[in-house]
Design an enzyme around this catalytic site. Structure first.
Site, PDB file in Angstrom:
ATOM      1  N   ASP A   1      37.352  35.391  41.074  1.00 28.37           N
ATOM      2  CA  ASP A   1      37.952  35.005  39.774  1.00 28.37           C
ATOM      3  C   ASP A   1      39.454  34.729  39.793  1.00 28.37           C
ATOM      4  O   ASP A   1      40.181  35.120  38.851  1.00 28.37           O
ATOM      5  CB  ASP A   1      37.672  36.100  38.732  1.00 28.37           C
ATOM      6  CG  ASP A   1      36.181  36.357  38.525  1.00 28.37           C
ATOM      7  OD1 ASP A   1      35.367  35.667  39.146  1.00 28.37           O
ATOM      8  OD2 ASP A   1      35.851  37.271  37.746  1.00 28.37           O
TER       9      ASP A   1
ATOM     10  N   GLU B   1      34.528  33.661  36.633  1.00 31.28           N
ATOM     11  CA  GLU B   1      33.858  34.269  35.482  1.00 31.28           C
ATOM     12  C   GLU B   1      33.856  33.249  34.357  1.00 31.28           C
ATOM     13  O   GLU B   1      34.917  32.789  33.917  1.00 31.28           O
ATOM     14  CB  GLU B   1      34.572  35.549  35.034  1.00 31.28           C
ATOM     15  CG  GLU B   1      33.836  36.225  33.870  1.00 31.28           C
ATOM     16  CD  GLU B   1      34.512  37.501  33.371  1.00 31.28           C
ATOM     17  OE1 GLU B   1      35.561  37.889  33.920  1.00 31.28           O
ATOM     18  OE2 GLU B   1      33.972  38.099  32.418  1.00 31.28           O
TER      19      GLU B   1
ATOM     20  N   LYS C   1      29.826  32.907  37.474  1.00 32.70           N
ATOM     21  CA  LYS C   1      29.127  34.154  37.151  1.00 32.70           C
ATOM     22  C   LYS C   1      29.354  34.517  35.679  1.00 32.70           C
ATOM     23  O   LYS C   1      30.480  34.482  35.190  1.00 32.70           O
ATOM     24  CB  LYS C   1      29.587  35.276  38.083  1.00 32.70           C
ATOM     25  CG  LYS C   1      31.052  35.647  37.985  1.00 32.70           C
ATOM     26  CD  LYS C   1      31.384  36.664  39.074  1.00 32.70           C
ATOM     27  CE  LYS C   1      32.759  37.235  38.980  1.00 32.70           C
ATOM     28  NZ  LYS C   1      33.146  37.880  37.720  1.00 32.70           N
TER      29      LYS C   1
ATOM     30  N   LYS D   1      30.661  40.520  35.013  1.00 37.03           N
ATOM     31  CA  LYS D   1      31.816  41.000  35.757  1.00 37.03           C
ATOM     32  C   LYS D   1      31.487  41.029  37.250  1.00 37.03           C
ATOM     33  O   LYS D   1      32.312  40.682  38.084  1.00 37.03           O
ATOM     34  CB  LYS D   1      32.226  42.402  35.280  1.00 37.03           C
ATOM     35  CG  LYS D   1      32.576  42.475  33.789  1.00 37.03           C
ATOM     36  CD  LYS D   1      33.713  41.544  33.420  1.00 37.03           C
ATOM     37  CE  LYS D   1      34.071  41.628  31.950  1.00 37.03           C
ATOM     38  NZ  LYS D   1      34.899  40.497  31.500  1.00 37.03           N
TER      39      LYS D   1
ATOM     40  N   VAL E   1      40.852  39.112  41.447  1.00 37.56           N
ATOM     41  CA  VAL E   1      41.291  39.862  40.258  1.00 37.56           C
ATOM     42  C   VAL E   1      40.133  40.037  39.287  1.00 37.56           C
ATOM     43  O   VAL E   1      39.196  39.264  39.295  1.00 37.56           O
ATOM     44  CB  VAL E   1      42.455  39.124  39.558  1.00 37.56           C
ATOM     45  CG1 VAL E   1      43.651  39.004  40.486  1.00 37.56           C
ATOM     46  CG2 VAL E   1      42.047  37.747  39.042  1.00 37.56           C
ATOM     47  N   THR E   2      40.263  41.048  38.420  1.00 36.80           N
ATOM     48  CA  THR E   2      41.177  42.151  38.486  1.00 36.80           C
ATOM     49  C   THR E   2      40.511  43.305  39.245  1.00 36.80           C
ATOM     50  O   THR E   2      39.291  43.437  39.221  1.00 36.80           O
ATOM     51  CB  THR E   2      41.605  42.644  37.081  1.00 36.80           C
ATOM     52  OG1 THR E   2      40.444  43.051  36.349  1.00 36.80           O
ATOM     53  CG2 THR E   2      42.310  41.551  36.311  1.00 36.80           C
TER      54      THR E   2
ATOM     55  N   CYS F   1      36.314  42.966  37.634  1.00 40.09           N
ATOM     56  CA  CYS F   1      35.341  42.168  38.374  1.00 40.09           C
ATOM     57  C   CYS F   1      35.309  42.486  39.864  1.00 40.09           C
ATOM     58  O   CYS F   1      34.264  42.374  40.506  1.00 40.09           O
ATOM     59  CB  CYS F   1      35.606  40.689  38.132  1.00 40.09           C
ATOM     60  SG  CYS F   1      35.223  40.230  36.426  1.00 40.09           S
TER      61      CYS F   1
ATOM     62  N   GLN G   1      35.028  60.004  49.160  1.00 44.48           N
ATOM     63  CA  GLN G   1      33.765  60.558  49.677  1.00 44.48           C
ATOM     64  C   GLN G   1      33.255  59.773  50.884  1.00 44.48           C
ATOM     65  O   GLN G   1      32.078  59.414  50.964  1.00 44.48           O
ATOM     66  CB  GLN G   1      32.712  60.598  48.571  1.00 44.48           C
ATOM     67  CG  GLN G   1      33.129  61.428  47.353  1.00 44.48           C
ATOM     68  CD  GLN G   1      32.074  61.431  46.284  1.00 44.48           C
ATOM     69  OE1 GLN G   1      31.009  62.001  46.477  1.00 44.48           O
ATOM     70  NE2 GLN G   1      32.375  60.783  45.166  1.00 44.48           N
TER      71      GLN G   1
HETATM   72  C1  C5J Z   1      37.924  39.881  35.759  1.00 41.71           C
HETATM   73  C2  C5J Z   1      38.184  40.505  33.444  1.00 41.71           C
HETATM   74  N1  C5J Z   1      37.772  38.833  36.529  1.00 41.71           N
HETATM   75  N2  C5J Z   1      39.156  41.380  33.684  1.00 41.71           N
HETATM   76  N3  C5J Z   1      37.714  39.703  34.414  1.00 41.71           N
HETATM   77  O1  C5J Z   1      38.298  40.956  36.200  1.00 41.71           O
HETATM   78  O2  C5J Z   1      37.726  40.402  32.325  1.00 41.71           O
END
Ligand code: C5J
Length: 250
Positions: free
Chosen positions: A48, A96, A153, A156, A181-182, A186, A226
């Site tokens: 993204d 996205e 997509k 997320k 990102v972020t 996602c 872990q």
């Molecule tokens: C992504 C969002 N790509 N933060 N989307 O992280 O809504």
């Protein structure tokens, strides 16, 4: 330095053709422990890196987020992308976004926040999170080239309602390099989806960012906790060093 093991693998060439090549298994210095990677079974997944999230005129900035944080990941992403291209690794870009009629957007996802800034609303770079709109495109610095996959997509996670798993399976790919990102939204969701599907996923920490530094730090901590409950994390320099014998370094 870790020994280089040569194995014969089908190597992805950027088209649907594969060639037999002797490919090294290299060890990348990562957290929580070093990760042995067969480069021939690896894909680079770039999550993204869209104009709407990263550019001054996008809706991320319009919401008051500090986009300079996200911009700081672009340079390292460019370097890794260039190295991956030189090494012939499959490159997958995700975006996205939803269909124009929003039939793939659950109302619960749409009906959140300021109505003027909701999915489908007219934002500063076209309709927000709608496919084909200017803001939904990948930033020019990381523009896909022919032979690379671009996966739209609606969720997320990169695997949810997409062909990603199928594309990886049919090429026999087992290891994912992840950036984008972020971090806590996602990227982390995609890392978790990958882990549940049996992929070894390595997040490149300087190639991912969040508008919120504490969220980035927490997401990385959760991923490697872990014994690597979700996956691995490394600096891009560690990856580039491991790939250098492939001629992938700058
Ligand atoms: C992504 C969002 N790509 N933060 N989307 O992280 O809504």
């Amino acid at each position: 330095m870790a020994p280089i093991l040569l194995v014969r693998r089908r190597r992805y060439t950027g088209t649907d053709q594969h060639v037999e090549a002797a490919l090294p298994v290299r060890t990348i210095a990562a957290e929580p422990e070093p990760l042995a990677v067969d480069i021939g079974r690896m894909a680079l997944v770039i999550i993204d890196m869209q104009r709407d999230f990263l550019e001054p005129g996008g809706f991320g900035a319009a919401l008051g987020n500090d986009i300079s944080r996200l911009k700081s990941a672009v340079g390292p992403c460019v370097d890794v992308l260039a190295a991956a291209r030189r090494a012939g690794i499959l490159i997958i870009h995700t975006r996205e976004g939803h269909r124009a009629d929003l039939t793939d957007a659950p109302p619960i996802k749409v009906e959140r926040g300021d109505p003027a800034m909701r999915i489908g609303a007219l934002g500063p770079m076209g309709r927000i999170l709608v496919r084909g709109e200017p803001g939904n495109q990948i930033i020019p610095e990381l523009k896909p080239v022919p032979g690379e996959l671009v996966i739209d997509k609606p969720g997320k996670g990169a695997f949810h309602s997409t062909s990603l798993h199928h594309e990886l399976l049919r090429r026999g790919l087992t290891h994912l390099l992840v950036m984008g990102v972020t971090t806590e939204v996602c990227v982390q969701t995609s890392m978790r989806e990958a882990n549940d599907r049996g992929y070894d996923a390595l997040l490149l920490e300087d190639c991912t960012e969040s508008y919120f530094p504490a969220f980035k730090a927490a997401a990385i901590e959760m991923i490697v906790a872990q014994g690597g409950i979700v996956g691995w994390c490394a600096a891009s320099a560690q990856l580039l060093q491991a790939m250098a014998p492939l001629g992938a370094a700058a």
